[in-house]
Design a protein around this motif. Structure first.
Motif, PDB file in Angstrom:
ATOM      1  N   PRO A 175       0.836  -1.202   0.000  1.00 35.21           N
ATOM      2  CA  PRO A 175       0.000   0.000   0.000  1.00 35.21           C
ATOM      3  C   PRO A 175       0.875   1.257   0.000  1.00 35.21           C
ATOM      4  CG  PRO A 175       0.086  -0.981   2.190  1.00 35.21           C
ATOM      5  CD  PRO A 175       0.860  -1.883   1.284  1.00 35.21           C
ATOM      6  N   TRP A 176       0.565   2.172  -0.827  1.00 40.50           N
ATOM      7  CA  TRP A 176       1.291   3.440  -0.877  1.00 40.50           C
ATOM      8  C   TRP A 176       0.335   4.489  -1.399  1.00 40.50           C
ATOM      9  CZ3 TRP A 176       4.690   6.705   0.615  1.00 40.50           C
ATOM     10  CH2 TRP A 176       5.059   7.792  -0.188  1.00 40.50           C
ATOM     11  N   GLN A 177       0.026   5.450  -0.561  1.00 44.96           N
ATOM     12  CA  GLN A 177      -0.955   6.457  -0.938  1.00 44.96           C
ATOM     13  C   GLN A 177      -0.428   7.395  -2.004  1.00 44.96           C
ATOM     14  OE1 GLN A 177      -1.537   8.276   2.924  1.00 44.96           O
ATOM     15  NE2 GLN A 177      -3.539   7.320   3.054  1.00 44.96           N
TER      16      GLN A 177
END
Lengths: 289, 208
Positions: free
Chosen positions: A167-169
């Motif tokens: 996950p990486w915004q």
């Protein structure tokens, strides 16, 4: 050379050792310190099988390069960047095996500001007050990396984690910082409070690990005079005499004499750490006094 | 304590403002007593300052604030706490300026300072830098209009009615009246800071 250590080949603009910092010593004037983007630090540690308290490297805009003296699993998270091993492309956001003597290059941030480089076993320099973090305000912990610095690695704790997707915004196009009231909100005019929540500020290039500085309309005080020094919290929005709000980050001073108009939610500070200079910034007050 | 105000400082913190520095020190002492007795809720940081005490890392600041109304806070007992003696030479470059501000001969500054019992009200600015109270308000001095870029470690300095000792070389705007060889901060030592909030301090002029 098979000792568990790595040498710095390219230090980058500012690369420091960071873990969870040294909370609990603020009454002695010791800042909390620690990684600015905590989720990115934790993810890097998880990917290489480290406990979450392990120390990693935090880079600033221009990355860094290191030459491990032993084969080691590493992972790069935070600001996306080109990762290479001896010039060959390697994965960002995944465990990467680096051979002894190979050069691991963490490239300039393609987006965002700070990349995190974890090594299986963690950076194992001597802790100071329970933490290996570099504290830029007070000079505690290891000095920022320079060319040729050699740092030891700890024993490997567990196997790396192979994840299909991490996950990486992504760094914010516009940084929105939610904030609650500060202890000295009443030191400001009603107009200043309106300005704080309606104006578009920009992230100033003068910011650092101590505070995110802003460019934008100054906030006008209703109370003149000097505020006796008082304790400062992480995320405090302090307003110095020039009126431009400063958001306190991990290396912030433990006490200060400028009024705090608001306090940014801790969970918004990771995004603040990745907002490059020039990024538009809005403050949103989540509650009124 | 009728003058207590509880101010917001984020989701997990409270800034408690007292009516005076003495009240803040008394409140801080009461917090430490309660923590030693195990009757204080878990809190990460207790940071005293000039007129406030910050409690950071509370689970439920609102509930804590409500409970504060029932606290009885005894006044500070003079003479409580441990005493640290700091050997000092009154040889600072601002001695003459301070003497002029005080309206006394230069040699008198050290005598007045050395006979004053001090107490560490709080720390800040740098690890191990204590703000020492004790000097009467009439001895308050302004900061230097131009801060020095490097004040040596061990410099004994005045600003307002506070006395401070620089733990390491750093920029600084305080008026320098003396120097000490005491090691104010050593992170390999336990405790790392020689001066912690609540500690009593005496400056002892070196012979010769």
């Amino acid at each position: 050379m098979t000792d568990r250590a790595f040498a710095v080949v390219r230090a980058g603009a500012l690369t420091s050792v960071q873990d969870r910092g040294r909370p609990g010593h603020a009454h002695l004037g010791v800042p909390r310190s620690g990684a600015l983007d905590e989720p990115a630090r934790d993810l890097a540690n998880r990917l290489v099988g480290n406990p979450l308290g392990a120390a990693v490297l935090e880079t600033t805009l221009s990355g860094c390069a290191v030459r491990p003296r032993c084969a080691v699993t590493v992972a790069v998270t935070g600001a996306p960047c080109r990762v290479t091993v001896d010039g060959r492309p390697a994965a960002w956001g995944a465990p990467v095996r680096v051979a002894a003597g190979a050069v691991l290059d963490v490239g300039s941030a393609a987006d965002g500001v700070r990349s995190y480089l974890a090594f299986a076993g963690g950076v194992a320099c001597e802790p100071v007050l329970g933490s290996r973090s570099t504290d830029l305000l007070s000079g505690l912990g290891p000095a920022p990396l320079t060319h040729g610095t050699v740092l030891p690695l700890g024993p490997v704790a567990g196997p790396p984690v192979y994840a299909d997707a991490v996950p990486w915004q992504g760094p914010p196009r516009e940084l929105v910082l939610r904030a609650g009231p500060g202890p000295r909100t009443d030191w400001f005019t009603a107009r200043a409070l309106r300005t704080l929540v309606t104006a578009v500020y920009r992230v100033s290039p003068a910011g650092n690990r101590i505070g995110l500085r802003t460019e934008g309309p100054p906030l006008e005080r209703a109370v003149d005079g000097e505020l006796p020094s008082e304790g400062m919290v992480l995320g405090a929005v302090q307003v110095p005499p020039d009126g431009r709000p400063v958001v306190f980050l991990a290396d912030h001073p433990t006490t200060g004499g400028y009024p705090v108009i608001a306090v940014v939610k801790e969970r918004d500070l990771a995004a603040a750490a990745q907002a490059a200079p020039g990024t538009p910034l809005r403050f949103v007050l989540t509650e009124r006094r | 304590m009728s003058t207590m105000r509880v101010l917001p400082a984020g989701d997990r913190a409270l800034l408690v403002e007292l009516g005076s520095g003495e009240e803040a020190e008394a409140f801080h002492a009461e917090l430490l007593r309660r923590r030693a007795r195990g009757t204080l809720p878990a809190v990460r940081e207790i940071v005293p300052a000039a007129r406030t005490v910050l409690l950071d890392g509370l689970d439920d600041p609102a509930r804590f604030a409500k409970g504060l109304a029932d606290w009885e806070i005894p006044a500070l007992v003079s003479g409580a706490g441990s005493t640290v003696e700091l050997p000092v030479r009154y040889d600072g470059p601002d001695l003459a300026a301070v003497a002029e501000l005080w309206g006394v001969p230069a040699g008198e500054v050290g005598r007045i300072h050395a006979r004053t019992p001090f107490r560490v009200a709080f720390c800040g600015f740098a690890p191990g830098f204590g703000y020492l109270t004790g000097l009467a308000e009439r001895y308050a001095v302004p900061r230097r209009s131009t801060p020095r870029t490097a004040v040596p470690a061990g410099a004994v300095a005045l600003a307002g009615a506070y006395t401070g000792v620089y733990p390491r070389s750093s920029p600084g705007g305080w008026q320098l009246i003396g120097s000490t060889d005491a090691v104010l901060w050593d992170h390999a030592r336990v405790p790392a800071a020689l001066l912690t909030p609540g500690t009593r301090v005496r400056f002892v002029p070196e012979e010769g």
